[in-house]
Design a protein around this motif. Sequence first.
Motif, PDB file in Angstrom:
ATOM      1  N   ARG A  49      -4.504 -10.934   3.369  1.00 47.12           N
ATOM      2  CA  ARG A  49      -3.764 -10.880   4.630  1.00 47.12           C
ATOM      3  C   ARG A  49      -2.800  -9.699   4.559  1.00 47.12           C
ATOM      4  NH1 ARG A  49      -3.851 -15.400   8.006  1.00 47.12           N
ATOM      5  NH2 ARG A  49      -4.975 -17.146   7.118  1.00 47.12           N
ATOM      6  N   ILE A  50      -2.812  -8.887   5.601  1.00 53.05           N
ATOM      7  CA  ILE A  50      -1.975  -7.693   5.658  1.00 53.05           C
ATOM      8  C   ILE A  50      -0.858  -7.940   6.669  1.00 53.05           C
ATOM      9  CG2 ILE A  50      -1.970  -5.209   6.092  1.00 53.05           C
ATOM     10  CD1 ILE A  50      -4.949  -5.247   5.223  1.00 53.05           C
ATOM     11  N   SER A  51       0.369  -7.531   6.317  1.00 55.19           N
ATOM     12  CA  SER A  51       1.544  -7.868   7.124  1.00 55.19           C
ATOM     13  C   SER A  51       1.528  -7.267   8.520  1.00 55.19           C
ATOM     14  CB  SER A  51       2.829  -7.449   6.401  1.00 55.19           C
ATOM     15  OG  SER A  51       2.895  -6.038   6.273  1.00 55.19           O
ATOM     16  N   ASN A  52       0.697  -6.275   8.770  1.00 53.65           N
ATOM     17  CA  ASN A  52       0.631  -5.679  10.105  1.00 53.65           C
ATOM     18  C   ASN A  52      -0.275  -6.475  11.049  1.00 53.65           C
ATOM     19  OD1 ASN A  52      -1.956  -5.021   9.299  1.00 53.65           O
ATOM     20  ND2 ASN A  52      -1.614  -2.814   9.244  1.00 53.65           N
ATOM     21  N   GLY A  53      -0.690  -7.666  10.614  1.00 52.38           N
ATOM     22  CA  GLY A  53      -1.503  -8.539  11.452  1.00 52.38           C
ATOM     23  C   GLY A  53      -2.991  -8.484  11.174  1.00 52.38           C
ATOM     24  N   ARG A  54      -3.430  -7.595  10.293  1.00 55.75           N
ATOM     25  CA  ARG A  54      -4.861  -7.520   9.962  1.00 55.75           C
ATOM     26  C   ARG A  54      -5.226  -8.675   9.042  1.00 55.75           C
ATOM     27  NH1 ARG A  54      -6.338  -2.395   7.197  1.00 55.75           N
ATOM     28  NH2 ARG A  54      -8.444  -3.177   7.509  1.00 55.75           N
ATOM     29  N   GLY A  55      -6.419  -9.175   9.233  1.00 52.34           N
ATOM     30  CA  GLY A  55      -6.928 -10.225   8.369  1.00 52.34           C
ATOM     31  C   GLY A  55      -6.811 -11.580   9.043  1.00 52.34           C
ATOM     32  N   PRO A  56      -7.187 -12.613   8.349  1.00 53.23           N
ATOM     33  CA  PRO A  56      -7.547 -12.611   6.934  1.00 53.23           C
ATOM     34  C   PRO A  56      -8.954 -12.063   6.697  1.00 53.23           C
ATOM     35  CG  PRO A  56      -7.810 -14.818   7.816  1.00 53.23           C
ATOM     36  CD  PRO A  56      -7.251 -13.963   8.934  1.00 53.23           C
TER      37      PRO A  56
ATOM     38  N   ASP B  64       0.837  -1.197   0.000  1.00 56.89           N
ATOM     39  CA  ASP B  64       0.000   0.000   0.000  1.00 56.89           C
ATOM     40  C   ASP B  64       0.876   1.253   0.000  1.00 56.89           C
ATOM     41  OD1 ASP B  64       0.876   0.457   2.618  1.00 56.89           O
ATOM     42  OD2 ASP B  64      -1.053   0.000   3.545  1.00 56.89           O
ATOM     43  N   GLY B  65       0.275   2.413   0.083  1.00 55.82           N
ATOM     44  CA  GLY B  65       0.993   3.674   0.031  1.00 55.82           C
ATOM     45  C   GLY B  65       1.872   3.952   1.236  1.00 55.82           C
ATOM     46  N   HIS B  66       1.742   3.126   2.278  1.00 51.34           N
ATOM     47  CA  HIS B  66       2.552   3.293   3.488  1.00 51.34           C
ATOM     48  C   HIS B  66       3.663   2.250   3.578  1.00 51.34           C
ATOM     49  CE1 HIS B  66      -0.382   6.186   4.910  1.00 51.34           C
ATOM     50  NE2 HIS B  66      -1.330   5.305   4.642  1.00 51.34           N
ATOM     51  N   GLY B  67       3.804   1.431   2.538  1.00 51.34           N
ATOM     52  CA  GLY B  67       4.831   0.392   2.525  1.00 51.34           C
ATOM     53  C   GLY B  67       4.437  -0.898   3.216  1.00 51.34           C
ATOM     54  N   THR B  68       3.160  -1.030   3.569  1.00 48.96           N
ATOM     55  CA  THR B  68       2.670  -2.253   4.199  1.00 48.96           C
ATOM     56  C   THR B  68       2.469  -3.317   3.128  1.00 48.96           C
ATOM     57  OG1 THR B  68       1.537  -0.930   5.871  1.00 48.96           O
ATOM     58  CG2 THR B  68       0.843  -3.226   5.647  1.00 48.96           C
ATOM     59  N   ASN B  69       2.949  -4.527   3.399  1.00 46.78           N
ATOM     60  CA  ASN B  69       2.809  -5.628   2.443  1.00 46.78           C
ATOM     61  C   ASN B  69       1.472  -6.331   2.638  1.00 46.78           C
ATOM     62  OD1 ASN B  69       5.349  -5.183   1.300  1.00 46.78           O
ATOM     63  ND2 ASN B  69       6.337  -6.451   2.841  1.00 46.78           N
ATOM     64  N   ILE B  70       0.877  -6.702   1.518  1.00 48.83           N
ATOM     65  CA  ILE B  70      -0.408  -7.394   1.506  1.00 48.83           C
ATOM     66  C   ILE B  70      -0.280  -8.600   0.600  1.00 48.83           C
ATOM     67  CG2 ILE B  70      -2.864  -7.212   0.908  1.00 48.83           C
ATOM     68  CD1 ILE B  70      -1.210  -3.975   1.171  1.00 48.83           C
ATOM     69  N   ASP B  71      -0.830  -9.731   1.023  1.00 52.66           N
ATOM     70  CA  ASP B  71      -0.871 -10.927   0.192  1.00 52.66           C
ATOM     71  C   ASP B  71      -2.315 -11.277  -0.106  1.00 52.66           C
ATOM     72  OD1 ASP B  71       1.928 -11.553  -0.065  1.00 52.66           O
ATOM     73  OD2 ASP B  71       1.882 -12.077   2.064  1.00 52.66           O
ATOM     74  N   ILE B  72      -2.600 -11.481  -1.378  1.00 57.00           N
ATOM     75  CA  ILE B  72      -3.921 -11.928  -1.807  1.00 57.00           C
ATOM     76  C   ILE B  72      -3.756 -13.320  -2.394  1.00 57.00           C
ATOM     77  CG2 ILE B  72      -5.892 -11.529  -3.324  1.00 57.00           C
ATOM     78  CD1 ILE B  72      -5.237  -8.548  -3.266  1.00 57.00           C
ATOM     79  N   THR B  73      -4.513 -14.260  -1.850  1.00 58.68           N
ATOM     80  CA  THR B  73      -4.475 -15.632  -2.337  1.00 58.68           C
ATOM     81  C   THR B  73      -5.883 -16.071  -2.703  1.00 58.68           C
ATOM     82  OG1 THR B  73      -4.691 -16.486  -0.076  1.00 58.68           O
ATOM     83  CG2 THR B  73      -2.450 -16.257  -0.956  1.00 58.68           C
ATOM     84  N   GLY B  74      -5.970 -17.110  -3.497  1.00 59.56           N
ATOM     85  CA  GLY B  74      -7.269 -17.663  -3.826  1.00 59.56           C
ATOM     86  C   GLY B  74      -7.320 -18.218  -5.223  1.00 59.56           C
ATOM     87  N   GLU B  75      -8.381 -18.902  -5.479  1.00 56.83           N
ATOM     88  CA  GLU B  75      -8.639 -19.507  -6.779  1.00 56.83           C
ATOM     89  C   GLU B  75      -9.937 -18.958  -7.337  1.00 56.83           C
ATOM     90  OE1 GLU B  75      -6.674 -21.711  -8.402  1.00 56.83           O
ATOM     91  OE2 GLU B  75      -5.204 -21.568  -6.794  1.00 56.83           O
ATOM     92  N   TRP B  76     -10.010 -18.947  -8.628  1.00 54.82           N
ATOM     93  CA  TRP B  76     -11.193 -18.480  -9.327  1.00 54.82           C
ATOM     94  C   TRP B  76     -11.591 -17.111  -8.821  1.00 54.82           C
ATOM     95  CZ3 TRP B  76     -11.697 -21.213 -13.544  1.00 54.82           C
ATOM     96  CH2 TRP B  76     -11.248 -22.513 -13.547  1.00 54.82           C
ATOM     97  N   ASN B  77     -12.770 -16.980  -8.248  1.00 57.32           N
ATOM     98  CA  ASN B  77     -13.203 -15.647  -7.830  1.00 57.32           C
ATOM     99  C   ASN B  77     -13.272 -15.477  -6.307  1.00 57.32           C
ATOM    100  OD1 ASN B  77     -15.476 -17.269  -7.481  1.00 57.32           O
ATOM    101  ND2 ASN B  77     -16.884 -15.599  -7.930  1.00 57.32           N
ATOM    102  N   VAL B  78     -12.858 -16.478  -5.541  1.00 59.24           N
ATOM    103  CA  VAL B  78     -12.878 -16.388  -4.084  1.00 59.24           C
ATOM    104  C   VAL B  78     -11.463 -16.086  -3.597  1.00 59.24           C
ATOM    105  CG1 VAL B  78     -13.364 -17.597  -1.933  1.00 59.24           C
ATOM    106  CG2 VAL B  78     -14.804 -17.987  -3.938  1.00 59.24           C
TER     107      VAL B  78
END
Length: 78
Positions: A28-35, A10-24
Amino acid sequence: MNKFAGAWTDGHGTNIDITGEWNVLEVRISNGRGPFQGYSVDLSNPTISVNFSDDGAYTGVLGGNTIYWSNGTTWSKR
């Protein structure tokens, strides 16, 4: 493979991972937010909708290597 799956930042340098198959998807956000759960659709532009349960539901549109979110923020592909 989903167009949104992968590593983002994101614009603050926080890493985000998006995983999934098809449309689901799962976000998960590296600062502990999520999933957080979401889904994507491919209309005229690929679109993602995610319920950030600690904030709200937002929609993002993929443009090149950037997700443009409905709350005005952006995430860039790493």
